[in-house]
Motif scaffolding. Structure first.
Motif, PDB file in Angstrom:
ATOM      1  N   CYS A  24       8.022   3.810   6.109  1.00  0.00           N
ATOM      2  CA  CYS A  24       7.058   4.157   5.419  1.00  0.00           C
ATOM      3  C   CYS A  24       5.588   3.727   6.151  1.00  0.00           C
ATOM      4  O   CYS A  24       5.400   2.773   6.627  1.00  0.00           O
ATOM      5  CB  CYS A  24       7.109   3.590   3.983  1.00  0.00           C
ATOM      6  SG  CYS A  24       5.502   3.607   3.219  1.00  0.00           S
ATOM      7  N   ILE A  49       2.668   3.255   4.795  1.00  0.00           N
ATOM      8  CA  ILE A  49       1.626   2.389   4.186  1.00  0.00           C
ATOM      9  C   ILE A  49       2.396   0.979   4.237  1.00  0.00           C
ATOM     10  O   ILE A  49       1.812   0.189   4.283  1.00  0.00           O
ATOM     11  CB  ILE A  49       1.756   2.932   2.652  1.00  0.00           C
ATOM     12  CG1 ILE A  49       1.298   4.320   2.411  1.00  0.00           C
ATOM     13  CG2 ILE A  49       0.927   1.719   1.819  1.00  0.00           C
ATOM     14  CD1 ILE A  49      -0.015   4.722   2.773  1.00  0.00           C
ATOM     15  N   CYS A  50       3.604   0.650   3.593  1.00  0.00           N
ATOM     16  CA  CYS A  50       4.269  -0.546   3.657  1.00  0.00           C
ATOM     17  C   CYS A  50       4.950  -0.892   4.829  1.00  0.00           C
ATOM     18  O   CYS A  50       5.283  -2.109   5.172  1.00  0.00           O
ATOM     19  CB  CYS A  50       4.949  -0.890   2.377  1.00  0.00           C
ATOM     20  SG  CYS A  50       6.271   0.313   2.501  1.00  0.00           S
ATOM     21  N   CYS A  89       7.044   6.136   1.124  1.00  0.00           N
ATOM     22  CA  CYS A  89       8.292   5.638   0.282  1.00  0.00           C
ATOM     23  C   CYS A  89       7.609   5.823  -1.227  1.00  0.00           C
ATOM     24  O   CYS A  89       6.480   5.887  -1.565  1.00  0.00           O
ATOM     25  CB  CYS A  89       8.382   4.465   0.584  1.00  0.00           C
ATOM     26  SG  CYS A  89       7.518   3.115  -0.011  1.00  0.00           S
ATOM     27  N   CYS A 118       5.418   3.290  -2.630  1.00  0.00           N
ATOM     28  CA  CYS A 118       3.831   3.145  -2.369  1.00  0.00           C
ATOM     29  C   CYS A 118       3.127   4.382  -2.983  1.00  0.00           C
ATOM     30  O   CYS A 118       2.159   4.296  -3.448  1.00  0.00           O
ATOM     31  CB  CYS A 118       3.904   3.354  -0.621  1.00  0.00           C
ATOM     32  SG  CYS A 118       4.273   1.620   0.141  1.00  0.00           S
TER      33      CYS A 118
END
Ligand SMILES: [Zn+2]
Length: 57
Positions: A4, A6-7, A23, A26
């Motif tokens: 992912c 973002i994370c 994901c 997120c």
């Protein structure tokens, strides 16, 4: 498993934006995050990576 953007964690379920992966966790977080929230800014920054990737490819 995909990473992912973002994370930065490998996740099984999520959505694809261009060549990037976000994901489900997120995605949900982004939807409920207020635009005044500093976290929202972070998401926007991460999303910029997607755009840049798209231009390159
Ligand atoms: Zn994530």
């Amino acid at each position: 498993m995909e990473k992912c953007i973002i994370c930065e964690q490998p996740k099984k379920i999520g959505i694809h934006l261009y060549t990037s992966f976000i994901c489900t966790d997120c995605e949900r977080e982004m939807v409920k995050t207020d635009t005044d929230d500093p976290k929202y800014k972070f998401y926007i920054e991460q999303m910029k990576v997607i755009k840049e990737t798209k231009i390159v490819t």
